[in-house]
Design an enzyme around this catalytic site. Structure first.
Site, mmCIF file in Angstrom:
data_model
loop_
_atom_site.group_PDB
_atom_site.id
_atom_site.type_symbol
_atom_site.label_atom_id
_atom_site.label_comp_id
_atom_site.label_asym_id
_atom_site.label_seq_id
_atom_site.Cartn_x
_atom_site.Cartn_y
_atom_site.Cartn_z
ATOM 1 N N ASP A 187 0.842 -1.200 0.000
ATOM 2 C CA ASP A 187 0.000 0.000 0.000
ATOM 3 C C ASP A 187 0.881 1.256 0.000
ATOM 4 O O ASP A 187 0.693 2.177 -0.824
ATOM 5 C CB ASP A 187 -0.898 -0.047 1.257
ATOM 6 C CG ASP A 187 -2.070 0.917 1.215
ATOM 7 O OD1 ASP A 187 -2.285 1.542 0.161
ATOM 8 O OD2 ASP A 187 -2.762 1.045 2.246
ATOM 9 N N TYR A 220 -0.974 -8.287 7.614
ATOM 10 C CA TYR A 220 -2.195 -8.964 8.081
ATOM 11 C C TYR A 220 -1.995 -10.456 8.423
ATOM 12 O O TYR A 220 -2.940 -11.137 8.838
ATOM 13 C CB TYR A 220 -3.332 -8.792 7.062
ATOM 14 C CG TYR A 220 -3.986 -7.413 7.084
ATOM 15 C CD1 TYR A 220 -3.633 -6.459 8.035
ATOM 16 C CD2 TYR A 220 -4.971 -7.067 6.166
ATOM 17 C CE1 TYR A 220 -4.230 -5.198 8.055
ATOM 18 C CE2 TYR A 220 -5.586 -5.815 6.192
ATOM 19 C CZ TYR A 220 -5.205 -4.883 7.145
ATOM 20 O OH TYR A 220 -5.810 -3.650 7.160
HETATM 21 N N1 AR6 Z 1 5.221 -5.184 -4.737
HETATM 22 C C1 AR6 Z 1 4.615 -6.381 -4.592
HETATM 23 N N2 AR6 Z 1 4.357 -6.952 -3.396
HETATM 24 C C2 AR6 Z 1 4.754 -6.281 -2.297
HETATM 25 C C3 AR6 Z 1 5.392 -5.020 -2.351
HETATM 26 C C4 AR6 Z 1 5.632 -4.467 -3.645
HETATM 27 N N3 AR6 Z 1 6.228 -3.289 -3.800
HETATM 28 N N4 AR6 Z 1 5.661 -4.621 -1.072
HETATM 29 C C5 AR6 Z 1 5.201 -5.598 -0.256
HETATM 30 N N5 AR6 Z 1 4.665 -6.605 -0.992
HETATM 31 P P1 AR6 Z 1 1.196 -6.119 2.950
HETATM 32 P P2 AR6 Z 1 -1.431 -7.022 3.918
HETATM 33 C C6 AR6 Z 1 4.045 -7.877 -0.553
HETATM 34 O O1 AR6 Z 1 1.736 -6.031 4.336
HETATM 35 O O2 AR6 Z 1 -0.822 -8.160 4.613
HETATM 36 C C7 AR6 Z 1 -0.800 -1.922 4.866
HETATM 37 O O3 AR6 Z 1 -0.366 -1.105 5.908
HETATM 38 C C8 AR6 Z 1 4.445 -8.411 0.799
HETATM 39 O O4 AR6 Z 1 5.664 -9.140 0.707
HETATM 40 O O5 AR6 Z 1 1.534 -5.012 2.005
HETATM 41 O O6 AR6 Z 1 -2.665 -7.249 3.088
HETATM 42 C C9 AR6 Z 1 -2.243 -1.644 4.466
HETATM 43 O O7 AR6 Z 1 -2.549 -0.273 4.566
HETATM 44 C C10 AR6 Z 1 3.267 -9.339 1.090
HETATM 45 O O8 AR6 Z 1 3.499 -10.626 0.526
HETATM 46 O O9 AR6 Z 1 -0.439 -6.217 2.943
HETATM 47 C C11 AR6 Z 1 -3.010 -2.465 5.452
HETATM 48 O O10 AR6 Z 1 -3.154 -1.798 6.681
HETATM 49 C C12 AR6 Z 1 2.099 -8.707 0.348
HETATM 50 O O11 AR6 Z 1 2.659 -7.671 -0.462
HETATM 51 C C13 AR6 Z 1 -2.137 -3.683 5.652
HETATM 52 O O12 AR6 Z 1 -0.808 -3.267 5.315
HETATM 53 C C14 AR6 Z 1 1.042 -8.123 1.252
HETATM 54 O O13 AR6 Z 1 1.658 -7.516 2.360
HETATM 55 C C15 AR6 Z 1 -2.505 -4.793 4.698
HETATM 56 O O14 AR6 Z 1 -1.775 -5.935 5.022
#
Ligand code: AR6
Length: 185
Positions: A41, A132
């Protein structure tokens, strides 16, 4: 993007940063406030610029944020994609029996919104598997099953790209998609 892996014509696996991806839409793992956060995000809002937050605020003012499992759409600002589809995955908890269905809804509703906006190619991060804490293997199974079922009944989406940022997720997806390919051959 470091690696590219073509599993079949409509499902693709890539490893790297989703903000750099050339697709009609990239999906954001957002939260219900739509005001940005950490993880993917944060990366999407940084790479896309202020315009994304401005559009998210307009959506908030209209409908009060985005419920878990639902999706909304904005421009992708400065990124190569045209749109960002913001969805909200569930926070993992052992007692939350509805989490699997909510994660599946996040994928399905993103795909439905993509079709409404004439999106042909769409890239997903591994929703809920970061901050999450959804178990990665379980989340991957849900993601792949939901996308596969959706594609089998909807021909308008030409390609779905799973973008894995971390090696562990990439290996899980590689294995599951290879099995899928093997089963279908
Ligand atoms: N490109 C692709 N994947 C990514 C990137 C990127 N640049 N950066 C991280 N990931 P997360 P959630 C992956 O924590 O668990 C936020 O604060 C990461 O390795 O981004 O759904 C939101 O505002 C992981 O596998 O999302 C919410 O409050 C995946 O993206 C909360 O985090 C999801 O990790 C959402 O948590």
């Amino acid at each position: 993007m470091v690696e590219k892996f073509n599993m079949n014509t409509r499902i693709e696996l890539q490893k790297g940063d989703i903000t750099r991806l050339h697709a009609d839409a990239i999906v954001n793992a957002a939260n219900t406030s739509l005001l940005g956060g950490g993880g993917v995000d944060g990366a999407i809002h940084r790479a896309g610029g202020q315009i994304i937050l401005e559009e998210c605020i307009k959506i908030r003012n209209r409908q009060g944020g985005c419920a878990v499992g639902e999706a909304v759409i904005t421009t992708a600002g400065n990124m190569p994609a045209k749109f960002v589809i913001h969805t909200v995955g569930p926070v993992w908890s052992k007692s939350n029996t509805g989490a699997d269905a909510l994660l599946s809804n996040a994928y399905r509703n993103s795909l439905q919104l993509a079709i409404k906006n004439d999106v042909k190619t769409i890239a997903f991060p591994n929703i809920s598997t970061g901050i999450y804490h959804f178990p990665k293997d379980k989340a991957a199974e849900i993601a792949i099953r939901t996308v596969k079922d959706f594609l089998s009944s909807n021909t308008k989406i030409e390609k779905v790209i799973f973008v894995c940022f971390d090696e562990e997720n990439y290996r899980i997806y590689e294995k599951l998609l290879e099995e899928l390919l093997y089963l279908e051959s």
